[in-house]
Scaffold this active site. Structure first.
Site, short mmCIF file in Angstrom:
data_model
loop_
_atom_site.label_atom_id
_atom_site.label_comp_id
_atom_site.label_asym_id
_atom_site.label_seq_id
_atom_site.Cartn_x
_atom_site.Cartn_y
_atom_site.Cartn_z
N ARG A 13 8.26 -91.84 -58.14
CA ARG A 13 8.25 -93.21 -58.29
C ARG A 13 7.11 -93.84 -57.47
NH1 ARG A 13 7.51 -97.78 -55.54
NH2 ARG A 13 8.59 -97.20 -53.91
N ASP A 14 6.94 -93.80 -56.23
CA ASP A 14 5.80 -94.52 -55.73
C ASP A 14 4.56 -93.87 -56.14
OD1 ASP A 14 4.41 -96.32 -54.06
OD2 ASP A 14 5.28 -95.60 -52.15
N HIS A 205 8.22 -95.10 -44.03
CA HIS A 205 7.51 -94.79 -45.54
C HIS A 205 6.21 -95.19 -45.17
CE1 HIS A 205 7.02 -95.48 -49.80
NE2 HIS A 205 6.13 -96.20 -49.14
N HIS A 207 1.77 -94.79 -46.01
CA HIS A 207 0.56 -94.35 -46.69
C HIS A 207 -0.39 -93.86 -45.77
CE1 HIS A 207 2.22 -95.75 -50.89
NE2 HIS A 207 2.97 -96.25 -50.27
N CYS A 238 0.20 -98.54 -54.34
CA CYS A 238 0.91 -99.40 -55.19
C CYS A 238 0.09 -100.38 -55.90
CB CYS A 238 1.36 -100.52 -53.96
SG CYS A 238 2.23 -101.86 -54.93
N ASN A 247 1.10 -92.08 -50.42
CA ASN A 247 1.87 -91.70 -49.17
C ASN A 247 1.31 -90.50 -48.49
OD1 ASN A 247 3.70 -92.85 -51.56
ND2 ASN A 247 4.70 -93.09 -49.71
N1 COA Z 1 13.41 -104.64 -65.19
C1 COA Z 1 13.05 -104.84 -66.86
N2 COA Z 1 12.86 -105.77 -67.27
C2 COA Z 1 12.99 -106.87 -66.40
C3 COA Z 1 13.29 -106.82 -65.08
C4 COA Z 1 13.41 -105.57 -64.44
N3 COA Z 1 13.88 -105.18 -63.35
N4 COA Z 1 13.19 -107.96 -64.40
C5 COA Z 1 12.60 -108.80 -65.42
N5 COA Z 1 12.65 -108.16 -66.46
C6 COA Z 1 11.83 -108.70 -67.98
C7 COA Z 1 12.67 -109.97 -68.13
O1 COA Z 1 13.70 -109.76 -69.00
C8 COA Z 1 11.59 -110.72 -69.15
O2 COA Z 1 11.68 -110.06 -70.39
P1 COA Z 1 11.33 -110.84 -71.85
O3 COA Z 1 9.81 -111.58 -71.40
O4 COA Z 1 11.39 -109.50 -72.80
O5 COA Z 1 12.51 -111.79 -71.66
C9 COA Z 1 10.21 -110.13 -68.25
O6 COA Z 1 10.52 -108.90 -67.72
C10 COA Z 1 9.82 -111.40 -67.29
O7 COA Z 1 10.89 -111.82 -66.39
P2 COA Z 1 10.70 -112.74 -65.43
O8 COA Z 1 11.61 -113.00 -64.66
O9 COA Z 1 9.84 -113.97 -65.97
O10 COA Z 1 9.69 -111.88 -64.45
P3 COA Z 1 8.13 -112.02 -64.18
O11 COA Z 1 7.31 -111.97 -65.41
O12 COA Z 1 7.95 -112.99 -63.15
O13 COA Z 1 8.08 -110.66 -63.56
C11 COA Z 1 9.19 -108.59 -62.24
C12 COA Z 1 9.06 -110.16 -62.10
C13 COA Z 1 10.12 -108.38 -61.07
C14 COA Z 1 10.05 -108.41 -63.54
C15 COA Z 1 7.88 -107.87 -62.36
O14 COA Z 1 6.83 -108.40 -61.51
C16 COA Z 1 8.33 -106.48 -61.84
O15 COA Z 1 8.85 -105.65 -62.54
N6 COA Z 1 7.81 -106.09 -60.66
C17 COA Z 1 7.91 -104.73 -60.23
C18 COA Z 1 6.80 -104.53 -59.45
C19 COA Z 1 7.02 -103.12 -58.73
O16 COA Z 1 7.47 -102.12 -59.18
N7 COA Z 1 6.34 -102.61 -57.61
C20 COA Z 1 6.17 -101.48 -56.91
C21 COA Z 1 7.34 -101.17 -56.25
S1 COA Z 1 7.53 -102.15 -54.78
ZN ZN Z 2 5.05 -96.80 -50.98
#
Ligand code: COA
Ligand code: ZN
Length: 303
Positions: A13-14, A205, A207, A238, A247
């Site tokens: 994942r990470d 955790h 890095h 990240c 990591n």
């Molecule tokens: N899984 C899949 N799709 C997701 C989701 C999730 N957990 N959360 C939101 N979405 C989708 C929404 O349904 C929406 O889809 P659409 O445009 O087709 O309707 C789209 O993503 C945008 O949703 P919104 O609530 O407006 O979110 P955003 O654009 O502000 O994005 C996150 C927020 C959380 C979805 C996004 O930033 C993200 O996935 N971040 C993860 C970061 C990450 O993994 N970092 C590393 C690990 S710590």
């Molecule tokens: Zn990490």
């Protein structure tokens, strides 16, 4: 024997989320299987995040479907928000990692939420997971320093940790997301955590961005921590925290702990095969800092 240490490999994942080369779900499954073959019993296998935000994690449901069920093994998936939790639950996840933040800047960059909003979402996820019988790791990201906002006040991290342990998180993981912590800071924060909560549910955790990963693990060990995240072949970084490297490498951590007399349950020769697979699949996994020595030593023993 100095005791037992549990390693959770977060490479799939990470490690994979910001690699230039994206792996197919079937390749990620191969990597997880090679870790299980080496004796890992805790692996973070994916994230239910927006595929637009993190394309490398697309298909997490396929990864889980290929791997489950795995008795005696905890396969965790990261969920950034309630929607992610719902998708993970529908995919059969039995263990999730939710994320809390030590800074506003990182909460904004990662999930476009305020720190407090992300915390509210995390409480909702934790409540639902407890009702659903799903195991929860609550990870506090940027627990030492944030790439946007700078140093983090340890008292904030202690407050967040106390809240989520009291709410019933199965594990509380303190994450040095950008690899900025030094061993003295780690010793101070981890001692305070162990004094307040005991070590049973605590994890770290790190890095290895500034080559302090192993020293930080040692500091946490001295405080009583016995659970650590690490990443096969040092994969990682990240996508929302610029300048971060991988990591601390699982093979380096296992080597250090076993030499110190801790039991990890991990077979080093097989772990090196998993590291080789990680390098073959990604083309970029750096490998642990002890890779040259480990490979020579274990190859000569095999001959
Ligand atoms: N899984 C899949 N799709 C997701 C989701 C999730 N957990 N959360 C939101 N979405 C989708 C929404 O349904 C929406 O889809 P659409 O445009 O087709 O309707 C789209 O993503 C945008 O949703 P919104 O609530 O407006 O979110 P955003 O654009 O502000 O994005 C996150 C927020 C959380 C979805 C996004 O930033 C993200 O996935 N971040 C993860 C970061 C990450 O993994 N970092 C590393 C690990 S710590
Ligand atoms: Zn990490």
């Amino acid at each position: 024997m100095a005791g037992t240490v549990t390693i959770n490999d977060v490479g799939p994942r990470d490690g994979l989320q910001s690699q230039p080369k994206m792996l197919l779900p079937a390749e990620r499954v191969r990597l997880v299987r090679s870790l299980l073959a080496a004796g890992l019993r805790h692996v973070e296998v994916g994230a239910f995040v927006s595929p637009r935000a993190v394309p490398a994690m697309a298909g997490a449901e396929e990864v889980l479907a290929s791997l489950l069920p795995t008795p005696g093994v905890t396969l965790t998936v990261l969920v950034p928000n309630v929607k992610g939790y719902e998708l993970a639950l529908a995919a059969g996840a039995g263990s999730v990692c939710l994320v809390l933040y030590g800074s506003e800047g990182m909460a904004q960059a990662n999930v476009r939420m305020r720190r407090a909003e992300a915390e509210t979402a995390a409480v909702q996820i934790l409540d639902r997971a407890r009702a659903d019988g799903v195991r929860v790791t609550a990870t506090v990201a940027v627990a030492f320093e944030c790439p946007y906002d700078g140093p983090v006040d340890p008292s904030l991290i202690l407050d967040i940790a106390a809240r989520f342990l009291e709410l019933g998180a199965d594990e509380l993981c303190v994450a040095d997301t950008i690899g900025a912590a030094n061993p003295r800071q780690v010793r101070s924060l981890t001692r305070a955590l162990v004094d307040r909560h005991g070590a049973d549910r605590l994890a770290c955790h790190f890095h290895d961005t500034r080559a302090m990963g192993l020293a930080n693990i040692f500091a946490a060990i001295e405080s009583g921590f016995r659970k650590f995240d690490a990443s096969i072949a040092g994969l990682g970084g990240c996508p929302f925290a610029p300048g971060t490297s991988g990591n601390v490498a699982t093979e380096d951590v296992v080597m250090m702990l076993e030499q110190m007399g801790f039991a990890t349950g991990i077979d080093m020769a097989r772990l090196l095969q998993a590291a080789e697979l990680a390098r073959d699949l990604t083309g970029t996994a750096p490998g642990g800092r002890a890779a040259a020595w480990l490979n020579r030593y274990y190859r000569s023993r095999a001959n």
